[in-house]
Write a protein that holds these residues in place. Sequence first.
Motif, PDB file in Angstrom:
ATOM      1  N   MET A   1       0.866  -1.201   0.000  1.00 30.29           N
ATOM      2  CA  MET A   1       0.000   0.000   0.000  1.00 30.29           C
ATOM      3  C   MET A   1       0.893   1.239   0.000  1.00 30.29           C
ATOM      4  O   MET A   1       1.789   1.385   0.819  1.00 30.29           O
ATOM      5  N   SER A   2       0.667   2.084  -0.957  1.00 33.49           N
ATOM      6  CA  SER A   2       1.460   3.302  -1.078  1.00 33.49           C
ATOM      7  C   SER A   2       0.983   4.325  -0.048  1.00 33.49           C
ATOM      8  O   SER A   2      -0.167   4.301   0.374  1.00 33.49           O
ATOM      9  N   VAL A   3       1.905   5.207   0.324  1.00 37.40           N
ATOM     10  CA  VAL A   3       1.498   6.296   1.220  1.00 37.40           C
ATOM     11  C   VAL A   3       0.731   7.367   0.449  1.00 37.40           C
ATOM     12  O   VAL A   3       0.165   8.280   1.031  1.00 37.40           O
ATOM     13  N   VAL A   4       0.734   7.233  -0.873  1.00 32.17           N
ATOM     14  CA  VAL A   4       0.096   8.264  -1.693  1.00 32.17           C
ATOM     15  C   VAL A   4      -1.415   8.091  -1.628  1.00 32.17           C
ATOM     16  O   VAL A   4      -1.954   7.072  -2.043  1.00 32.17           O
ATOM     17  N   SER A   5      -2.077   9.088  -1.083  1.00 33.89           N
ATOM     18  CA  SER A   5      -3.522   8.975  -0.946  1.00 33.89           C
ATOM     19  C   SER A   5      -4.239   9.707  -2.062  1.00 33.89           C
ATOM     20  O   SER A   5      -5.397   9.472  -2.314  1.00 33.89           O
ATOM     21  N   HIS A   6      -3.539  10.588  -2.732  1.00 31.41           N
ATOM     22  CA  HIS A   6      -4.154  11.228  -3.883  1.00 31.41           C
ATOM     23  C   HIS A   6      -3.089  11.555  -4.912  1.00 31.41           C
ATOM     24  O   HIS A   6      -1.923  11.736  -4.575  1.00 31.41           O
ATOM     25  N   GLU A   7      -3.512  11.591  -6.150  1.00 30.61           N
ATOM     26  CA  GLU A   7      -2.577  11.800  -7.247  1.00 30.61           C
ATOM     27  C   GLU A   7      -2.225  13.277  -7.372  1.00 30.61           C
ATOM     28  O   GLU A   7      -3.075  14.148  -7.214  1.00 30.61           O
ATOM     29  N   ILE A   8      -0.953  13.531  -7.657  1.00 34.92           N
ATOM     30  CA  ILE A   8      -0.510  14.882  -7.982  1.00 34.92           C
ATOM     31  C   ILE A   8       0.121  14.797  -9.358  1.00 34.92           C
ATOM     32  O   ILE A   8       1.014  13.968  -9.574  1.00 34.92           O
ATOM     33  N   PHE A   9      -0.339  15.612 -10.260  1.00 34.38           N
ATOM     34  CA  PHE A   9       0.139  15.538 -11.647  1.00 34.38           C
ATOM     35  C   PHE A   9       1.665  15.537 -11.716  1.00 34.38           C
ATOM     36  O   PHE A   9       2.326  16.337 -11.044  1.00 34.38           O
ATOM     37  N   GLY A  10       2.197  14.634 -12.548  1.00 38.23           N
ATOM     38  CA  GLY A  10       3.627  14.639 -12.839  1.00 38.23           C
ATOM     39  C   GLY A  10       4.519  14.416 -11.636  1.00 38.23           C
ATOM     40  O   GLY A  10       5.661  14.848 -11.622  1.00 38.23           O
ATOM     41  N   THR A  11       3.986  13.753 -10.613  1.00 37.16           N
ATOM     42  CA  THR A  11       4.708  13.636  -9.344  1.00 37.16           C
ATOM     43  C   THR A  11       4.565  12.218  -8.805  1.00 37.16           C
ATOM     44  O   THR A  11       3.447  11.720  -8.699  1.00 37.16           O
ATOM     45  N   THR A  12       5.696  11.593  -8.485  1.00 33.68           N
ATOM     46  CA  THR A  12       5.672  10.288  -7.831  1.00 33.68           C
ATOM     47  C   THR A  12       6.467  10.405  -6.541  1.00 33.68           C
ATOM     48  O   THR A  12       7.698  10.387  -6.567  1.00 33.68           O
ATOM     49  N   PRO A  13       5.782  10.588  -5.414  1.00 36.04           N
ATOM     50  CA  PRO A  13       6.540  10.660  -4.156  1.00 36.04           C
ATOM     51  C   PRO A  13       7.398   9.408  -3.984  1.00 36.04           C
ATOM     52  O   PRO A  13       6.960   8.301  -4.276  1.00 36.04           O
ATOM     53  N   PHE A  14       8.625   9.609  -3.532  1.00 39.62           N
ATOM     54  CA  PHE A  14       9.583   8.508  -3.406  1.00 39.62           C
ATOM     55  C   PHE A  14       9.289   7.753  -2.113  1.00 39.62           C
ATOM     56  O   PHE A  14       9.856   8.021  -1.061  1.00 39.62           O
ATOM     57  N   ASP A  15       8.378   6.796  -2.212  1.00 34.39           N
ATOM     58  CA  ASP A  15       7.941   6.056  -1.028  1.00 34.39           C
ATOM     59  C   ASP A  15       8.631   4.688  -0.984  1.00 34.39           C
ATOM     60  O   ASP A  15       9.567   4.418  -1.750  1.00 34.39           O
ATOM     61  N   GLY A  16       8.149   3.826  -0.102  1.00 27.41           N
ATOM     62  CA  GLY A  16       8.777   2.513   0.070  1.00 27.41           C
ATOM     63  C   GLY A  16       8.824   1.713  -1.214  1.00 27.41           C
ATOM     64  O   GLY A  16       9.823   1.047  -1.518  1.00 27.41           O
ATOM     65  N   ALA A  17       7.745   1.777  -1.992  1.00 25.61           N
ATOM     66  CA  ALA A  17       7.708   1.009  -3.243  1.00 25.61           C
ATOM     67  C   ALA A  17       8.800   1.492  -4.198  1.00 25.61           C
ATOM     68  O   ALA A  17       9.520   0.684  -4.805  1.00 25.61           O
ATOM     69  N   GLN A  18       8.960   2.793  -4.316  1.00 20.21           N
ATOM     70  CA  GLN A  18      10.006   3.352  -5.187  1.00 20.21           C
ATOM     71  C   GLN A  18      11.393   3.037  -4.628  1.00 20.21           C
ATOM     72  O   GLN A  18      12.325   2.761  -5.371  1.00 20.21           O
ATOM     73  N   ALA A  19      11.520   3.129  -3.304  1.00 18.82           N
ATOM     74  CA  ALA A  19      12.822   2.891  -2.666  1.00 18.82           C
ATOM     75  C   ALA A  19      13.274   1.450  -2.874  1.00 18.82           C
ATOM     76  O   ALA A  19      14.468   1.185  -3.039  1.00 18.82           O
ATOM     77  N   ARG A  20      12.318   0.518  -2.878  1.00 16.72           N
ATOM     78  CA  ARG A  20      12.654  -0.891  -3.122  1.00 16.72           C
ATOM     79  C   ARG A  20      13.058  -1.086  -4.575  1.00 16.72           C
ATOM     80  O   ARG A  20      14.057  -1.717  -4.884  1.00 16.72           O
TER      81      ARG A  20
END
Lengths: 120, 278
Positions: A1-20
């Motif tokens: 489950m991503s920490v991202v609760s809502h989409e922001i255009f052109g933006t991917t917060p660097f969360d656990g999924a990205q870090a892995r």
Amino acid sequence: MSVVSHEIFGTTPFDGAQARKGYALNKMCFSFNDGTARAKFLADEDAYMRDFGLNEEQAKAIRARDVLGLLAAGGNVYYLAKFAGILGLDVQDLGAAQTGMSKEAFKARLVAQNEQPETL
Amino acid sequence: MAKIIGGLTTSHVPAIGGAIAKGLQQDPYWKPFFDGFGPAREWLAETKPDVAVIFYNDHGLNFFLDKMPTFAIGAARQYFNADEGWGIPTVAPFDGSLDLSWKIIDHLVSREFDVTTCQEMLIDHAATMPLKLFWPNDEGPTQIVPVCINTVQFPLPSAKRCIALGKAVGEAVAGWDSDKKVVMIGSGGLSHQLEGQRAGFINKPFDLAFMKSLIDDPEWAAQFSILELVEKTGTQGVELLMWLAARAAVPGDVRKVHSNYHIPISNTAAGMMALAAA
């Protein structure tokens, strides 16, 4: 489950999924703090990428200097900036590449932000 | 007891280090940014802080994703700057204040902040640049305590949590048995985003409202979640957490000495504030 609760255009917060996903790529870019490592990378990019275990998606994006591809492959901008440094690129070059603009147009757009209103 | 004289906040951008090294302070591109620091320097020449506590975010010099602390407190005798990989000149090391570091660490843990302590800690441009901007001739504080807040890997600590951290740091300093004068520094922001198709995002009205809030209503930004702050200020604009912590570390009301806001430096809306403890 991503920490991202809502989409922001052109933006991917660097969360656990990205870090892995991006660990090997980011570890390689982190190594570029060291001048010897930068020289070693430039001498043989593919061998250097193999040493750090980059996957094909990451290696392809490195070879193509594809910033959006590097982000999609799990790259974090704080580390990718060190790769850009090797190439002699600054953050405005990166901004231009990611937004599909010329550097001059990207810089002009930044200056134009002065015209935003002063109050919310 | 130690005296907290106030707070200083500024944006940090690697290119600022390059501009200082090349002496470009009066160049038309840089002048509107550097000139903002003049009145703050006059105030600092009068108040002469001895120690600076610096809230900043590391950009992959000291910390990597192998170990990523949310809050890391420096406890080193000396802090070295080093090659960050993009060619800005390194600056000479800064002395630590070990007594204050441990006072802060002890107090934070007693207040239930589970911090990481660092007896060795490289400090990057985010920590060194404010010192060079506010004291261009190295006439400033002779000792520092760096406090690093993670903005690299989400989840990030909330604005509310960073304010609580700042308050607890302020309590520790106020309770430090010392005759030193201490200044709180927040280094980061304001609105900017380096990556993705939204690169170049800047939000002037939000930045100006945020700067005003540090004087009138210092917990205003705590109403926003981290993702709301990313949406309003950009993925790196969220570094305004450093400003919140530094402001919260100054107890009570503040008086604005000076502030400046300029778009753009590099890809960033660059702001600074000097706030005197009332």
